[in-house]
Design an enzyme around this catalytic site. Sequence first.
Site, PDB file in Angstrom:
ATOM      1  N   LYS A 127       0.878  -1.172   0.000  1.00  0.00           N
ATOM      2  CA  LYS A 127       0.000   0.000   0.000  1.00  0.00           C
ATOM      3  C   LYS A 127       0.913   1.219   0.000  1.00  0.00           C
ATOM      4  CE  LYS A 127      -4.090   1.863   2.248  1.00  0.00           C
ATOM      5  NZ  LYS A 127      -3.688   3.256   2.453  1.00  0.00           N
ATOM      6  N   LYS A 301      -6.473  -8.120  -2.584  1.00  0.00           N
ATOM      7  CA  LYS A 301      -7.683  -7.958  -3.407  1.00  0.00           C
ATOM      8  C   LYS A 301      -8.105  -9.326  -3.929  1.00  0.00           C
ATOM      9  CE  LYS A 301      -5.959  -3.484  -4.864  1.00  0.00           C
ATOM     10  NZ  LYS A 301      -5.278  -2.707  -5.913  1.00  0.00           N
ATOM     11  N   LYS A 325      -2.567  -3.226   7.661  1.00  0.00           N
ATOM     12  CA  LYS A 325      -1.641  -2.165   8.024  1.00  0.00           C
ATOM     13  C   LYS A 325      -0.440  -2.702   8.800  1.00  0.00           C
ATOM     14  CE  LYS A 325      -2.896   1.652   6.873  1.00  0.00           C
ATOM     15  NZ  LYS A 325      -3.878   2.565   7.329  1.00  0.00           N
TER      16      LYS A 325
HETATM   17  S1  IVH Z   1      -6.779  -0.181  -4.123  1.00  0.00           S
HETATM   18  C1  IVH Z   1     -11.116   0.007  -4.531  1.00  0.00           C
HETATM   19  N1  IVH Z   1      -4.179  -0.530  -4.020  1.00  0.00           N
HETATM   20  O1  IVH Z   1      -4.989   3.604  -0.447  1.00  0.00           O
HETATM   21  C2  IVH Z   1      -9.711  -0.115  -4.166  1.00  0.00           C
HETATM   22  N2  IVH Z   1      -5.084   1.443  -3.066  1.00  0.00           N
HETATM   23  O2  IVH Z   1      -6.890   3.574   1.725  1.00  0.00           O
HETATM   24  C3  IVH Z   1      -9.092   1.182  -3.961  1.00  0.00           C
HETATM   25  N3  IVH Z   1      -3.434   2.938  -2.110  1.00  0.00           N
HETATM   26  O3  IVH Z   1      -7.347   5.670  -1.984  1.00  0.00           O
HETATM   27  C4  IVH Z   1      -7.741   1.164  -3.570  1.00  0.00           C
HETATM   28  N4  IVH Z   1      -1.656   1.736  -2.609  1.00  0.00           N
HETATM   29  O4  IVH Z   1      -4.917   5.940  -2.699  1.00  0.00           O
HETATM   30  C5  IVH Z   1      -5.208   0.262  -3.708  1.00  0.00           C
HETATM   31  N5  IVH Z   1      -1.897  -0.936  -4.005  1.00  0.00           N
HETATM   32  C6  IVH Z   1      -2.920  -0.154  -3.708  1.00  0.00           C
HETATM   33  C7  IVH Z   1      -2.740   1.075  -3.048  1.00  0.00           C
HETATM   34  C8  IVH Z   1      -3.861   1.834  -2.737  1.00  0.00           C
HETATM   35  C9  IVH Z   1      -2.094   2.850  -2.055  1.00  0.00           C
HETATM   36  C10 IVH Z   1      -4.245   4.027  -1.550  1.00  0.00           C
HETATM   37  C11 IVH Z   1      -5.255   4.598  -2.512  1.00  0.00           C
HETATM   38  C12 IVH Z   1      -6.577   4.519  -1.803  1.00  0.00           C
HETATM   39  C13 IVH Z   1      -6.162   4.360  -0.394  1.00  0.00           C
HETATM   40  C14 IVH Z   1      -7.230   3.657   0.394  1.00  0.00           C
END
Ligand code: IVH
Length: 694
Positions: A127, A301, A325
Amino acid sequence: MAQKPVEELSEQEAAQELERLASEIAEHDRRYHSEDAPVITDADYDALRARNNEVEARFPALIRSDSPSRKVGAVPSGRFSKVRHTRPMLSLDNAFSDEDVADFIGRVRRFLGLGNDEPVALTAEPKIDGLSLSLRYERGRLKVAATRGDGQTGEDVTSNVRTIGDIPDRLTGSGWPDMMEIRGEVYMGKADFLALNEAQAEAGGKVFANPRNAAAGSLRQLDAAITAARPLKFFAWGWGETPGSDFATQMSVLETLEAWGFITNPLITLTQNLNEALRHYRLIEEQRASLDYDIDGVVYKVDRLDWQDRLGMVSRAPRWAIAHKFPAEKAQTILKDIEIQVGRTGALTPVAKLEPVTVGGVVVSNASLHNEDEIERLGVMIGDTVIIQRAGDVIPQIVSVLKEKRPLDAVPYTFPDHCPACGSAALREGDDVVVRCTGGLICPAQRVERLRHFVSRDAFDIEGLGEKQIKAFWDDGLIESPADIFKLQRRNADAETRIEDREGWGELSARNLFNAINQRRSISLDRFLYALGIRHIGQTNARLLARSYLTLDDFLWAVTEAVNDPESAAHADLLNIDGIGPKVVETLLDFFREEHNLAVVQDLIGQITVEDFEKPLETSPVAGKTIVFTGSLEKMSRAEAKARAEAMGARVSGSVSAKTDLVVAGPGAGAKLKKASDLGVKVIDEDGWLTMTG
Ligand code: IVH
């Protein structure tokens, strides 16, 4: 059209050009501020102003009285136009432990009705601690880049994004759809961040707190040339509209995105079960410190896209993904004092004042102590050495006290029994852990907090009217209630010290503020209800209410009726709204029972328009219908059936009444089925339901 170099302009040509530029720029300003509908990009706008300045520099005698350069220094912030996301940009639920991840997989399994040994493959990837970005491509070319904003509407940052090397202006490879939207994370590398800060400090510029802030600050520059000079990078992690439809798995889309010219994170992997997922989490965690970018967890995912579709979303997050986290970062420091803050609902919250300390790259000098019980549980005294922790964006917390380090002059803390803001008694009600000021609307702290909530991002979202301004206008009696905000321009005209004459303000910034307020004279019903700041009416409950009543008139009629007669159908209907419990109904009615609250609401309505709630998927056969599921379903779980019904605009209720439009009955249905036939409500079986909803 190529412009004549400024050196070659005759005096007459220069005069003509300055006249044209003045009216053109004024027109763009008007479109932007009054109509919220700019017709040129920020970069083009900036170029017009730059040209104006150049011509004036060569012909100072020709500077016009209405020259845009006279307004310089106050180029309005927020000069980005808005982009409505065709699909909302979601956030992620969090998991903080291995068990949370196991629960997540369990929920997915139950929702989809999978057997215990059916594998649920998950992708696992870092993330990235950056900002999400949406990139719209048409026929292979980048058309619009937008920030996430509130998830529904973001800011158009296209010209800035075009300067980011990792983001292709034209797609490579082949087979991309005519239109598609790619999503991912803009970030700044750790080394680049340090170098940027060093250069900024040397030049006397802004120094950023962390790479994420530096990336955000660099992306939201009015001058794309500045963005270009900042080392921004991008990882693609998903998509909005298409290209998912032609693919079977998350992984296959990501591979294709690479072929089209995007960079995806090298640590993404496909895992087949919980253990593999957790193993990959540990592997990423081990590498965390040596990566050149900040990450704050691992995102899992569901790999199968047909399952993602069925799982859908709840509130603001998908059911098919979760962020695991990393544990919070900790540090040791000294508690210097405890201050009490009074919140909008009167809650007295103790805030720890700390000897500043760096935790995970951020300097921390305040931490939450939550409530009176927490202070007791920790046994903390003023002067103690404490361990604090910080996780992501959440407020740092005190986790423990090093009692062996307690100095002789440490002072025990006594929680106040009076509100520090208004002096009213502060009490704990029943088994509530919160001590509350009983001053209600006579308490200035509560009123200011309510106003602050009212203008906040998820409520009226009034740019330029933050905590500081609200407090200042409150102190001078300019704003005392929500309606006053919309009367501000008029009240200001009669004020002793006008806003434009105050320290830190000018004609232009005052005008910008009034424009920002005027742009919010129309608001959706759910935002409106949330903005009122009624206890327990957060965004989710506000949306549930809006969805149930659709119009402000109907809502107000229903609560008034329910207040006047607890036996009324209106009262029963409120209690029947799925997701709204009796406690919420009680506080909602308490609010509307108070004359002064009603007066505040009426006064406010006189100033604004509250839009009717937009029913999702109006055309679906079940939109607006109230449905009850009973008995067991065989082809999908109850949760999935309910989610699908709600996504198609139906209301799902737990009990059958005269208001029920449809009962879906499976084997084993009993009393509810009987009641439905007694009332003559239409009943169908699961297959009928599947046919009806496609
Ligand atoms: S998927 C529907 N993948 O985390 C899925 N988000 O807390 C949406 N983010 O707004 C997010 N790395 O800005 C996804 N590998 C990743 C990510 C990621 C960072 C951020 C993204 C999102 C936030 C959510």
